[in-house]
Write a protein that holds these residues in place. Structure first.
Motif, PDB file in Angstrom:
ATOM      1  N   PRO A  81      63.044  10.264  81.501  1.00  0.00           N
ATOM      2  CA  PRO A  81      63.027   9.681  82.747  1.00  0.00           C
ATOM      3  C   PRO A  81      62.723   8.181  82.756  1.00  0.00           C
ATOM      4  O   PRO A  81      63.044   7.580  83.733  1.00  0.00           O
ATOM      5  N   GLY A  82      62.045   7.739  81.506  1.00  0.00           N
ATOM      6  CA  GLY A  82      61.894   6.341  81.473  1.00  0.00           C
ATOM      7  C   GLY A  82      62.924   5.553  81.234  1.00  0.00           C
ATOM      8  O   GLY A  82      62.914   4.187  81.153  1.00  0.00           O
ATOM      9  N   LEU A  83      64.346   6.057  80.883  1.00  0.00           N
ATOM     10  CA  LEU A  83      65.262   5.219  80.496  1.00  0.00           C
ATOM     11  C   LEU A  83      65.999   4.765  81.485  1.00  0.00           C
ATOM     12  O   LEU A  83      66.655   5.520  82.344  1.00  0.00           O
ATOM     13  N   GLU A  84      66.142   3.370  81.816  1.00  0.00           N
ATOM     14  CA  GLU A  84      66.849   2.690  82.844  1.00  0.00           C
ATOM     15  C   GLU A  84      68.068   2.285  82.594  1.00  0.00           C
ATOM     16  O   GLU A  84      68.283   1.174  82.150  1.00  0.00           O
ATOM     17  N   THR A  85      69.087   3.255  82.090  1.00  0.00           N
ATOM     18  CA  THR A  85      70.212   2.751  81.906  1.00  0.00           C
ATOM     19  C   THR A  85      71.259   2.422  82.915  1.00  0.00           C
ATOM     20  O   THR A  85      72.378   1.854  82.930  1.00  0.00           O
ATOM     21  N   HIS A  86      70.863   2.902  84.244  1.00  0.00           N
ATOM     22  CA  HIS A  86      71.648   2.562  85.310  1.00  0.00           C
ATOM     23  C   HIS A  86      70.735   2.166  86.622  1.00  0.00           C
ATOM     24  O   HIS A  86      70.790   2.909  87.518  1.00  0.00           O
ATOM     25  N   PRO A  87      70.131   1.207  86.317  1.00  0.00           N
ATOM     26  CA  PRO A  87      69.298   0.882  87.670  1.00  0.00           C
ATOM     27  C   PRO A  87      70.378   0.340  88.761  1.00  0.00           C
ATOM     28  O   PRO A  87      71.618   0.012  88.385  1.00  0.00           O
ATOM     29  N   SER A  88      69.743   0.251  90.129  1.00  0.00           N
ATOM     30  CA  SER A  88      70.785  -0.399  91.240  1.00  0.00           C
ATOM     31  C   SER A  88      71.259  -1.741  90.851  1.00  0.00           C
ATOM     32  O   SER A  88      70.486  -2.455  90.392  1.00  0.00           O
ATOM     33  N   ALA A  89      72.565  -1.995  91.334  1.00  0.00           N
ATOM     34  CA  ALA A  89      72.817  -3.295  91.430  1.00  0.00           C
ATOM     35  C   ALA A  89      72.353  -4.054  92.656  1.00  0.00           C
ATOM     36  O   ALA A  89      71.542  -3.402  93.772  1.00  0.00           O
ATOM     37  N   ASN A  90      72.182  -5.430  92.710  1.00  0.00           N
ATOM     38  CA  ASN A  90      71.880  -5.996  93.829  1.00  0.00           C
ATOM     39  C   ASN A  90      72.796  -7.024  94.383  1.00  0.00           C
ATOM     40  O   ASN A  90      73.174  -8.181  93.829  1.00  0.00           O
ATOM     41  N   ALA A 132      68.396   6.261  69.703  1.00  0.00           N
ATOM     42  CA  ALA A 132      67.247   5.666  69.830  1.00  0.00           C
ATOM     43  C   ALA A 132      67.014   4.283  69.294  1.00  0.00           C
ATOM     44  O   ALA A 132      66.207   3.342  69.521  1.00  0.00           O
ATOM     45  N   ASN A 133      67.794   4.042  68.141  1.00  0.00           N
ATOM     46  CA  ASN A 133      67.771   2.465  67.381  1.00  0.00           C
ATOM     47  C   ASN A 133      68.695   1.690  68.175  1.00  0.00           C
ATOM     48  O   ASN A 133      69.101   0.774  67.527  1.00  0.00           O
ATOM     49  N   ALA A 134      69.316   1.939  69.449  1.00  0.00           N
ATOM     50  CA  ALA A 134      70.452   1.083  69.973  1.00  0.00           C
ATOM     51  C   ALA A 134      69.566  -0.196  70.728  1.00  0.00           C
ATOM     52  O   ALA A 134      70.572  -1.107  70.755  1.00  0.00           O
ATOM     53  N   GLY A 135      68.339  -0.067  70.926  1.00  0.00           N
ATOM     54  CA  GLY A 135      67.683  -1.352  71.499  1.00  0.00           C
ATOM     55  C   GLY A 135      68.085  -1.275  72.917  1.00  0.00           C
ATOM     56  O   GLY A 135      68.340  -0.262  73.722  1.00  0.00           O
ATOM     57  N   SER A 136      68.010  -2.294  73.583  1.00  0.00           N
ATOM     58  CA  SER A 136      68.431  -2.467  75.237  1.00  0.00           C
ATOM     59  C   SER A 136      69.884  -1.874  75.549  1.00  0.00           C
ATOM     60  O   SER A 136      70.413  -2.423  74.914  1.00  0.00           O
ATOM     61  N   VAL A 137      69.539  -1.009  76.643  1.00  0.00           N
ATOM     62  CA  VAL A 137      70.903  -0.701  77.218  1.00  0.00           C
ATOM     63  C   VAL A 137      71.310  -1.671  78.363  1.00  0.00           C
ATOM     64  O   VAL A 137      70.326  -1.737  79.355  1.00  0.00           O
ATOM     65  N   VAL A 138      72.449  -2.513  78.211  1.00  0.00           N
ATOM     66  CA  VAL A 138      72.873  -3.324  79.607  1.00  0.00           C
ATOM     67  C   VAL A 138      73.917  -2.414  80.304  1.00  0.00           C
ATOM     68  O   VAL A 138      74.794  -2.452  79.682  1.00  0.00           O
ATOM     69  N   THR A 139      73.454  -2.117  81.488  1.00  0.00           N
ATOM     70  CA  THR A 139      74.443  -1.637  82.468  1.00  0.00           C
ATOM     71  C   THR A 139      74.458  -2.649  83.624  1.00  0.00           C
ATOM     72  O   THR A 139      75.116  -2.277  84.717  1.00  0.00           O
ATOM     73  N   THR A 140      73.664  -3.667  83.962  1.00  0.00           N
ATOM     74  CA  THR A 140      73.830  -4.643  84.915  1.00  0.00           C
ATOM     75  C   THR A 140      73.863  -6.027  84.434  1.00  0.00           C
ATOM     76  O   THR A 140      73.510  -6.367  83.227  1.00  0.00           O
TER      77      THR A 140
END
Length: 758
Positions: free
Chosen positions: A12-21, A221-229
């Protein structure tokens, strides 16, 4: 195997698709909200803004006389007719159930406003009985606003696929109107004429989007930060009028015309202490996608898997990959490698963190674009040969300077800085027309193969006086092959000009630039494409005059299975897209012999399948047990055949080292990355296969594949501490290279490696 849902190690803590602004659509410079008729030009001076002009009205006497005289004294200024029409772009439908045996459904996609309008109307028609379908695309010729929300759009048909008799018209009229006191549209009508009859359909509005699609984003897990925005203002290298907002993977594709839903099954794939090397091979990625994706299914569906991993086995030069060979259906999954060259910000960049985030975001959208069947901007001309039987799509021109998600930033004139200075985080117009209006089987994930439905530049478009010569050839004395034997061909690109030319070293091998046409004599030409396409960091080097680069591919198999699976004669020709020109090779004629035994005939039906093709192409695939069993049966029943040699190499390769697999976490929910341990006997088996008959192995595997396999075997032996065995393999490699007159520079490299082995 655990179910897809129970196997998902959700976090639940993985923010891979936070809302766009996002800014309001009406404020976006690339959004067209409404149509204002030319008749309303006088209204522009009376826009209701603070302290602005107001609409004129007649003067009345003071005090106003009672009763009010008729007519009212004073000049009356007539108001122009109000001709303002709101946006109409979107999807509409018609269905008729007048009789269950003649059920007709019509889908209409109107594309004249909202984001990036392409001035197209496309129509899908499907009839249940007698069964028939057709798809047409029309280009808008007139768009009139006849009154307040009274709109009429005319278009002429420019493309047709399927049954012409089902929808024979050549002219379209789409009308949107209001009635019954409504202020918004509530009537929609499509009229088709010009084919000997006129057809009219009353439509129902469905959506402002053309199709719905689901994205699932997972990461290792070793991919680091996931950028989706991405915050469009975070880096100064941008268009001056670029809207200031935070866009997302979803919003990019929504603006391209798709109703995007982000799957809630966002997961982190944990890495257990299993001895896995932390990088991913092609077959491991293939296995992971089949096993882990929540919605994986062997059928076309508007759904895609996006995986963020750290690094590919090939190293930091691979930034992302689109997999198009999951089961029998293709273009369903993509991978982005976060520990790759896309993290290498230009030296001295004052906003390096924003540059990296932009590149990871761009890479993700780019790879996902391939899953929508989009080619690279500079290689759209590689596809089905124009005019060939079954050529189903509009020939497309290359766009080497396009500021599109499908171009490489470093390929345009001026490089990355020039690209992003004019990049508006969108697809090109040609790409949008394809995504929105092409027959949906071309675009939908899991349907038509990648790159199958784009144009292919004809040889007569090659520039005269080219500095390049492309050759396709086998490295064997006789251009004939045994039944069941995979056909390996080598490509050679030679600089035949008078001076050195910069060239990308991956050009012939990465799967993005080469197309090969294969025709069994008496049959239709078919297009070969590689099982996998890689997006490499560009490595250009000066190629001297007279020098060449090389590549090799197994052309028997493609993303849809086998192209060479019958005895007889075949013609083969390759084309290479250099961006500024297409270079076409010689036409090669090869022969496939008749079956040599009843056993081969019995195995053929199981052997010539897509899964067996994938196991051979990937060098083993434990996730495909039926295909693996077929190859093991081939080795057991026909051990002396050349096909068995290929099978032995493919079966042994995953056993040469620890091999990553996704497996159920013992006693817990979710999956972990496990390891199939190295088989100590695999090196001896592989050595025997490759060195027992070096001439046969080199002939059938091809020089590049054969010497690469020997080099890999030597590396495995060295890692295992068997330096003596590694040196023996490399010594045999050097001997074979000299016997087959391999390039001296290649022999020198092998000799240097041999000398370092103590």
């Amino acid at each position: 195997m655990a179910s897809k849902k129970s196997a998902a190690a959700e976090s639940p803590g993985l923010e891979t698709h936070p809302s766009a602004n996002l800014i309001d659509n009406n404020l976006h410079p690339d959004y067209l909200a409404a149509t204002l008729s030319d008749d309303n030009a006088t209204l522009s001076g009376y826009t209701p803004v603070p302290d602005g002009p107001v609409l004129p009205y007649p003067s009345l006497p003071t005090p106003i006389p009672i009763p009010i005289p008729t007519p009212i004294p004073g000049p009356i200024i007539p108001l122009p007719p109000l001709r303002i029409c709101a946006a109409v772009s979107g999807k509409y439908s018609y269905s008729s159930a007048s009789t269950p045996l003649n059920l007709l459904s019509v889908l209409v996609r109107v594309d004249v406003d909202r984001f990036y309008p392409q001035q197209r109307i496309s129509i899908e028609v499907s009839r249940l009985f007698p069964r028939a379908t057709t798809h047409i695309i029309a280009k808008v010729s007139s768009d009139q606003c006849l009154g307040y929300n009274q709109r009429r759009i005319e278009a002429a048909v420019t493309y047709r696929d399927g049954s012409a008799a089902l929808l024979p018209g050549t002219q379209l009229v789409f009308e949107a109107s209001r009635s019954g006191g409504s202020l918004t549209y509530n009537n929609y009508k499509l009229t088709i004429s010009g084919g000997g009859a006129t057809y009219s359909y009353k439509l129902q509005f469905q959506s402002i989007y053309f199709d719905s699609v689901d994205f699932e984003v997972d990461r290792v897990a070793n991919a680091g930060s996931v950028v989706t925005t991405f915050d469009t203002t975070s880096h100064a290298n941008k268009p001056a009028d670029l809207a200031a907002e935070t866009i997302s993977l979803a919003s990019v594709y929504q603006r391209a015309g798709f109703d995007v839903s982000m799957s809630p099954h966002t997961s982190v794939i944990p890495i257990a202490d299993t001895g896995a090397n932390g990088t991913w091979s092609d077959s491991e990625m293939h296995n992971a996608m089949q096993t882990y994706w929540q919605k994986f299914a062997n059928k076309p569906q508007w759904s895609m898997w996006v995986l963020y991993a750290a690094r590919h086995d090939s190293g930091r030069g691979l930034g992302g990959v689109m997999f198009d060979d999951i089961g029998g259906n293709h273009r369903q999954g993509t991978a982005i490698f976060t520990d790759s060259f896309i993290q290498d910000a230009p030296a001295g960049d004052a906003q390096a963190a924003a540059w990296r985030q932009r590149m990871v975001f761009w890479t993700a959208v780019h790879e996902m674009g391939h899953a929508f069947n989009l080619a690279h901007a500079w290689q759209k001309a590689l596809g089905v040969v124009q005019g060939a039987p079954g050529d189903p799509w509009i020939p497309l021109a290359n766009e080497p300077e396009a500021r599109s998600f499908m171009n490489y930033p470093f390929r345009v004139s001026g490089g990355q800085s020039s690209f992003f200075a004019n990049f508006r985080f969108r697809f090109s117009d040609d790409e949008l027309i394809f995504m929105r209006h092409a027959p949906r089987r071309f675009v939908q994930m899991g349907n038509s193969n990648w790159f199958e439905n784009h144009g292919f530049e004809a040889p007569d478009l090659i520039r005269p006086g080219s500095a390049w010569q492309l050759s396709i050839r086998p490295n064997r004395l006789q251009n004939s092959y045994s039944f069941l034997e995979p056909v390996v061909m080598e490509l050679k690109l030679q600089n035949v000009g008078q001076q050195a030319v910069a060239i990308d070293e991956h050009l012939l091998q990465d799967g993005q630039h080469v197309s090969i046409l294969i025709q069994r004599e008496g049959g239709d030409a078919r297009l070969w494409r590689p099982m996998i396409s890689r997006c490499h960091q560009e490595h250009t080097a000066a190629l001297p005059a007279g020098a060449a680069i090389y590549g090799a591919h197994t052309i028997s198999t493609t993303t849809s299975g086998w192209l060479i699976d019958q005895p007889g004669f075949y013609k083969v020709q390759a084309a290479l897209d250099l961006g500024h020109e297409v270079v076409v090779s010689n036409v090669l004629r090869l022969y496939v012999a008749m079956s040599g035994s009843a056993e081969e005939n019995r195995l053929a039906a199981d052997y010539f399948t897509e899964d067996v093709a994938r196991v051979l192409a990937f060098g083993g695939a434990p996730a495909l047990p039926t295909a693996t069993d077929t190859l093991q049966e081939l080795v057991a029943r026909c051990p002396k055949t050349v096909a068995a040699l290929h099978a032995k190499v493919a079966l042994a390769t995953p056993q040469l080292h620890d091999y990553k697999v996704l497996e159920q976490n013992s006693g817990q929910e979710g999956l972990v990355i496990g390891t199939l341990k190295q088989d100590p006997k695999a090196t001896a088996k592989t050595r025997q296969v490759l060195l027992d008959d070096t001439e046969l192995a080199a002939d059938t595997l091809g020089h590049i594949g054969y010497f690469s396999a020997l080099n890999h075997l030597a590396d495995v032996l060295k890692i295992d501490g068997d330096n003596k065995g590694a040196k023996e393999v490399m010594s045999a490699t050097v001997t074979c290279m000299k016997q087959r007159k391999i390039l001296p520079a290649v022999v020198d490299d092998a000799e240097r490696k041999t000398a370092k082995l103590k």
